[in-house]
Scaffold this active site. Structure first.
Site, mmCIF file in Angstrom:
data_model
loop_
_atom_site.group_PDB
_atom_site.id
_atom_site.type_symbol
_atom_site.label_atom_id
_atom_site.label_comp_id
_atom_site.label_asym_id
_atom_site.label_seq_id
_atom_site.Cartn_x
_atom_site.Cartn_y
_atom_site.Cartn_z
ATOM 1 N N GLY A 1 -1.813 -22.003 -2.950
ATOM 2 C CA GLY A 1 -2.916 -22.259 -2.475
ATOM 3 C C GLY A 1 -3.992 -22.574 -3.671
ATOM 4 C CD GLN B 1 -8.536 -20.142 -4.716
ATOM 5 O OE1 GLN B 1 -8.771 -20.724 -3.905
ATOM 6 N NE2 GLN B 1 -9.016 -18.660 -4.497
ATOM 7 C CB CYS C 1 -8.032 -14.804 -0.827
ATOM 8 S SG CYS C 1 -9.065 -16.248 -2.078
ATOM 9 C CG LEU C 2 -4.538 -16.642 -6.233
ATOM 10 C CD1 LEU C 2 -4.185 -18.190 -6.924
ATOM 11 C CD2 LEU C 2 -3.582 -15.766 -6.319
ATOM 12 C CG HIS D 1 -6.970 -19.097 2.634
ATOM 13 N ND1 HIS D 1 -7.316 -17.627 2.962
ATOM 14 C CD2 HIS D 1 -7.411 -19.386 1.334
ATOM 15 C CE1 HIS D 1 -6.970 -16.950 1.554
ATOM 16 N NE2 HIS D 1 -7.639 -17.885 0.848
ATOM 17 C CD GLU D 2 -6.058 -22.468 -0.614
ATOM 18 O OE1 GLU D 2 -7.477 -22.300 -1.392
ATOM 19 O OE2 GLU D 2 -5.435 -21.621 -0.245
ATOM 20 C CG HIS E 1 -11.513 -21.289 -0.807
ATOM 21 N ND1 HIS E 1 -11.984 -19.946 -1.285
ATOM 22 C CD2 HIS E 1 -9.752 -20.957 -0.890
ATOM 23 C CE1 HIS E 1 -10.932 -18.481 -1.096
ATOM 24 N NE2 HIS E 1 -9.756 -19.106 -0.887
HETATM 25 ZN ZN ZN Z 1 -8.238 -18.111 -0.804
#
Ligand code: ZN
Length: 184
Positions: A45, A50, A94-95, A136-137, A140
């Site tokens: 995701g 991000q 998370c990236l 989660h996204e 963000h």
């Molecule tokens: Zn994330």
């Protein structure tokens, strides 16, 4: 185009992202780049903030996860959670927070109103891995990171890693942006 990922202490990850008014060629190009950047980083995701765009847009593809092989990639624009139910605990990463994992409790089912890549309104119910990644996204887009929600017992464990990230020490296998002001 592979876009670099913004890391933990970056202000853009703490902003409330703006809704999209439609999908033009620039947004289409961004969506393509987001998928490319997500796959390059082995993510499932990715939210627009991000990769430096404070927009209410996210992509996901959980088909590499066991038992979700049949799931199609998804583009989610201007998501609005209509209802949630249940509760489950799952380890997240998370990236934008490379090297950090922690258990997070979230609702297990959500009903979501959103627009797809053609800006058509959709309503869907999501659970399991897609439901988890969506929540989660969507976080963000509101400036929330999973580390804010990590179970208390894991918080002390991750604090050292978060301090390292905040001071610019980042080990990632994909391109990243570290805020310049945090390097000095
Ligand atoms: Zn994330």
């Amino acid at each position: 185009m592979i876009l670099p990922i913004n890391i933990y202490s970056d202000d853009i990850l703490r902003q409330r992202a703006k809704p999209l008014k439609g999908v033009d060629s620039a947004v289409e190009k961004l969506i393509g780049s987001m998928f490319e950047s997500m796959y390059n980083a082995s993510g499932i995701g990715l939210a627009a903030p991000q990769v430096g765009h404070s927009l209410r847009l996210l992509v996901l593809d959980v088909s590499c996860v066991k038992n979700y092989e049949g799931e199609k990639p998804m583009v989610v624009i201007n998501p609005h959670i209509l209802a949630v139910s249940g509760s489950s605990e799952m380890e997240e990463g998370c990236l934008s927070v490379p090297g950090v994992q922690g258990d997070v409790v979230r609702p297990s089912v959500l009903t979501l109103k959103y627009r797809n890549e053609r800006f058509e309104e959709q309503v869907g119910e999501f659970s399991g891995m897609p439901g988890r990644v969506l929540q989660h996204e969507i976080d963000h887009l509101d400036g929330t990171l999973f580390v804010d929600r990590v179970q208390k017992r894991d918080r002390r464990k991750i604090q050292k890693e978060l301090s390292a990230l905040a001071s610019g020490i980042v080990n990632a296998s994909y391109p990243v942006v570290v805020p310049v002001s945090k390097l000095y």
